[in-house]
Design a protein around this motif. Structure first.
Motif, PDB file in Angstrom:
ATOM      1  N   ARG A  38       0.826  -1.206   0.000  1.00 37.71           N
ATOM      2  CA  ARG A  38       0.000   0.000   0.000  1.00 37.71           C
ATOM      3  C   ARG A  38       0.865   1.262   0.000  1.00 37.71           C
ATOM      4  N   GLN A  39       1.939   1.254   0.751  1.00 35.47           N
ATOM      5  CA  GLN A  39       2.852   2.403   0.771  1.00 35.47           C
ATOM      6  C   GLN A  39       3.503   2.615  -0.592  1.00 35.47           C
ATOM      7  N   ALA A  40       3.813   1.523  -1.297  1.00 32.43           N
ATOM      8  CA  ALA A  40       4.391   1.628  -2.643  1.00 32.43           C
ATOM      9  C   ALA A  40       3.403   2.278  -3.607  1.00 32.43           C
ATOM     10  N   ILE A  41       2.117   2.008  -3.428  1.00 32.59           N
ATOM     11  CA  ILE A  41       1.101   2.668  -4.260  1.00 32.59           C
ATOM     12  C   ILE A  41       1.136   4.175  -3.996  1.00 32.59           C
ATOM     13  N   PHE A  42       1.125   4.569  -2.717  1.00 33.94           N
ATOM     14  CA  PHE A  42       1.212   5.996  -2.382  1.00 33.94           C
ATOM     15  C   PHE A  42       2.438   6.638  -3.020  1.00 33.94           C
ATOM     16  N   ASP A  43       3.595   5.999  -2.841  1.00 35.14           N
ATOM     17  CA  ASP A  43       4.852   6.562  -3.338  1.00 35.14           C
ATOM     18  C   ASP A  43       4.862   6.677  -4.862  1.00 35.14           C
ATOM     19  N   SER A  44       4.383   5.663  -5.552  1.00 37.67           N
ATOM     20  CA  SER A  44       4.368   5.685  -7.015  1.00 37.67           C
ATOM     21  C   SER A  44       3.407   6.745  -7.542  1.00 37.67           C
ATOM     22  N   LEU A  45       2.243   6.876  -6.924  1.00 42.59           N
ATOM     23  CA  LEU A  45       1.284   7.900  -7.356  1.00 42.59           C
ATOM     24  C   LEU A  45       1.819   9.308  -7.111  1.00 42.59           C
ATOM     25  N   TYR A  46       2.437   9.508  -5.974  1.00 41.67           N
ATOM     26  CA  TYR A  46       3.008  10.821  -5.674  1.00 41.67           C
ATOM     27  C   TYR A  46       4.082  11.172  -6.703  1.00 41.67           C
ATOM     28  N   ARG A  47       4.943  10.211  -7.024  1.00 40.71           N
ATOM     29  CA  ARG A  47       5.986  10.451  -8.021  1.00 40.71           C
ATOM     30  C   ARG A  47       5.375  10.760  -9.388  1.00 40.71           C
ATOM     31  N   ALA A  48       4.374  10.004  -9.795  1.00 37.54           N
ATOM     32  CA  ALA A  48       3.719  10.242 -11.085  1.00 37.54           C
ATOM     33  C   ALA A  48       3.116  11.642 -11.144  1.00 37.54           C
ATOM     34  N   MET A  49       2.497  12.083 -10.065  1.00 31.95           N
ATOM     35  CA  MET A  49       1.901  13.421 -10.045  1.00 31.95           C
ATOM     36  C   MET A  49       2.966  14.508 -10.067  1.00 31.95           C
ATOM     37  N   ARG A  50       4.059  14.305  -9.341  1.00 29.91           N
ATOM     38  CA  ARG A  50       5.151  15.286  -9.337  1.00 29.91           C
ATOM     39  C   ARG A  50       5.735  15.432 -10.741  1.00 29.91           C
ATOM     40  N   GLU A  51       5.875  14.304 -11.441  1.00 29.54           N
ATOM     41  CA  GLU A  51       6.508  14.312 -12.753  1.00 29.54           C
ATOM     42  C   GLU A  51       5.593  14.826 -13.865  1.00 29.54           C
ATOM     43  N   THR A  52       4.303  14.619 -13.751  1.00 34.69           N
ATOM     44  CA  THR A  52       3.405  14.942 -14.869  1.00 34.69           C
ATOM     45  C   THR A  52       2.486  16.131 -14.620  1.00 34.69           C
ATOM     46  N   LEU A  53       2.158  16.406 -13.374  1.00 37.19           N
ATOM     47  CA  LEU A  53       1.229  17.493 -13.058  1.00 37.19           C
ATOM     48  C   LEU A  53       1.891  18.646 -12.318  1.00 37.19           C
ATOM     49  N   ASP A  54       3.203  18.558 -12.122  1.00 34.47           N
ATOM     50  CA  ASP A  54       3.935  19.603 -11.396  1.00 34.47           C
ATOM     51  C   ASP A  54       3.375  19.834 -10.000  1.00 34.47           C
ATOM     52  N   VAL A  55       3.023  18.752  -9.330  1.00 38.35           N
ATOM     53  CA  VAL A  55       2.515  18.838  -7.966  1.00 38.35           C
ATOM     54  C   VAL A  55       3.663  19.244  -7.042  1.00 38.35           C
ATOM     55  N   PRO A  56       3.445  20.195  -6.147  1.00 41.23           N
ATOM     56  CA  PRO A  56       4.526  20.648  -5.264  1.00 41.23           C
ATOM     57  C   PRO A  56       4.982  19.551  -4.296  1.00 41.23           C
ATOM     58  N   GLU A  57       6.217  19.675  -3.869  1.00 41.84           N
ATOM     59  CA  GLU A  57       6.758  18.750  -2.883  1.00 41.84           C
ATOM     60  C   GLU A  57       5.903  18.808  -1.619  1.00 41.84           C
ATOM     61  N   GLY A  58       5.626  17.644  -1.052  1.00 44.70           N
ATOM     62  CA  GLY A  58       4.843  17.552   0.176  1.00 44.70           C
ATOM     63  C   GLY A  58       3.342  17.542  -0.034  1.00 44.70           C
ATOM     64  N   ASP A  59       2.871  17.716  -1.254  1.00 48.37           N
ATOM     65  CA  ASP A  59       1.436  17.738  -1.559  1.00 48.37           C
ATOM     66  C   ASP A  59       0.957  16.297  -1.698  1.00 48.37           C
ATOM     67  N   GLN A  60       0.693  15.675  -0.560  1.00 49.68           N
ATOM     68  CA  GLN A  60       0.320  14.258  -0.532  1.00 49.68           C
ATOM     69  C   GLN A  60      -0.950  14.079   0.284  1.00 49.68           C
ATOM     70  N   PHE A  61      -2.094  14.181  -0.386  1.00 48.33           N
ATOM     71  CA  PHE A  61      -3.383  14.005   0.266  1.00 48.33           C
ATOM     72  C   PHE A  61      -4.041  12.787  -0.366  1.00 48.33           C
ATOM     73  N   MET A  62      -3.833  11.615   0.276  1.00 49.06           N
ATOM     74  CA  MET A  62      -4.248  10.346  -0.311  1.00 49.06           C
ATOM     75  C   MET A  62      -4.832   9.429   0.757  1.00 49.06           C
ATOM     76  N   THR A  63      -5.828   8.657   0.343  1.00 50.27           N
ATOM     77  CA  THR A  63      -6.380   7.623   1.210  1.00 50.27           C
ATOM     78  C   THR A  63      -6.453   6.316   0.433  1.00 50.27           C
ATOM     79  N   ILE A  64      -6.384   5.222   1.179  1.00 52.73           N
ATOM     80  CA  ILE A  64      -6.610   3.893   0.607  1.00 52.73           C
ATOM     81  C   ILE A  64      -7.766   3.262   1.363  1.00 52.73           C
ATOM     82  N   SER A  65      -8.729   2.724   0.623  1.00 55.61           N
ATOM     83  CA  SER A  65      -9.827   1.957   1.202  1.00 55.61           C
ATOM     84  C   SER A  65      -9.699   0.529   0.710  1.00 55.61           C
ATOM     85  N   GLU A  66      -9.769  -0.395   1.644  1.00 54.21           N
ATOM     86  CA  GLU A  66      -9.700  -1.809   1.290  1.00 54.21           C
ATOM     87  C   GLU A  66     -11.091  -2.424   1.395  1.00 54.21           C
TER      88      GLU A  66
END
Length: 125
Positions: free
Chosen positions: A17-45
């Motif tokens: 689950r943490q790898a999903i968070f990390d990969s999504l954050y990286r993808a957003m930083r690289e493609t959407l110019d999301v600022p560093e620290g902008d990590q507002f994410m939830t996982i529902s199982e």
């Protein structure tokens, strides 16, 4: 200022689950110019009885399917969104090892004045 909701079948370890968070954050930083620290994410199982999918649109999905819903400002271009989809599938394929067929992404756009990120203020209006 993306807000991300991730849904998946229950039973994956915390490191997955943490790898999903990390990969999504990286993808957003690289493609959407999301600022560093902008990590507002939830996982529902969800247990199997509460998680459904099909083979619509010619995609052979598996029980490892991950639904990703990203709400963003309505300022992103179609090219940025396409790049986000590609990079998300690539990075989730590397870590935690999700097949591209099992990466389902939906982007919702909201006007800047529709966001309050704290203190009851409309910071972006």
């Amino acid at each position: 200022m993306p807000l991300i909701h991730i849904s998946l079948r229950a039973g994956k370890p915390a490191v997955y689950r943490q790898a999903i968070f990390d990969s999504l954050y990286r993808a957003m930083r690289e493609t959407l110019d999301v600022p560093e620290g902008d990590q507002f994410m939830t996982i529902s199982e969800h247990d199997a009885a509460n998680f459904r999918y099909g083979a619509a649109f010619g995609v052979a999905r598996s029980d490892d399917l991950v639904y990703i819903q990203i709400t963003v400002f309505d300022t992103r271009t179609p090219e940025q969104k396409k790049a986000l989809f590609r990079r998300t599938a690539q990075l989730l394929g590397k870590s935690p090892g999700i097949r591209p067929e099992d990466v389902f992404v939906n982007v919702l756009e909201a006007a800047k004045e529709n966001w309050s990120v704290g203190h009851g203020l409309a910071q972006f209006a």
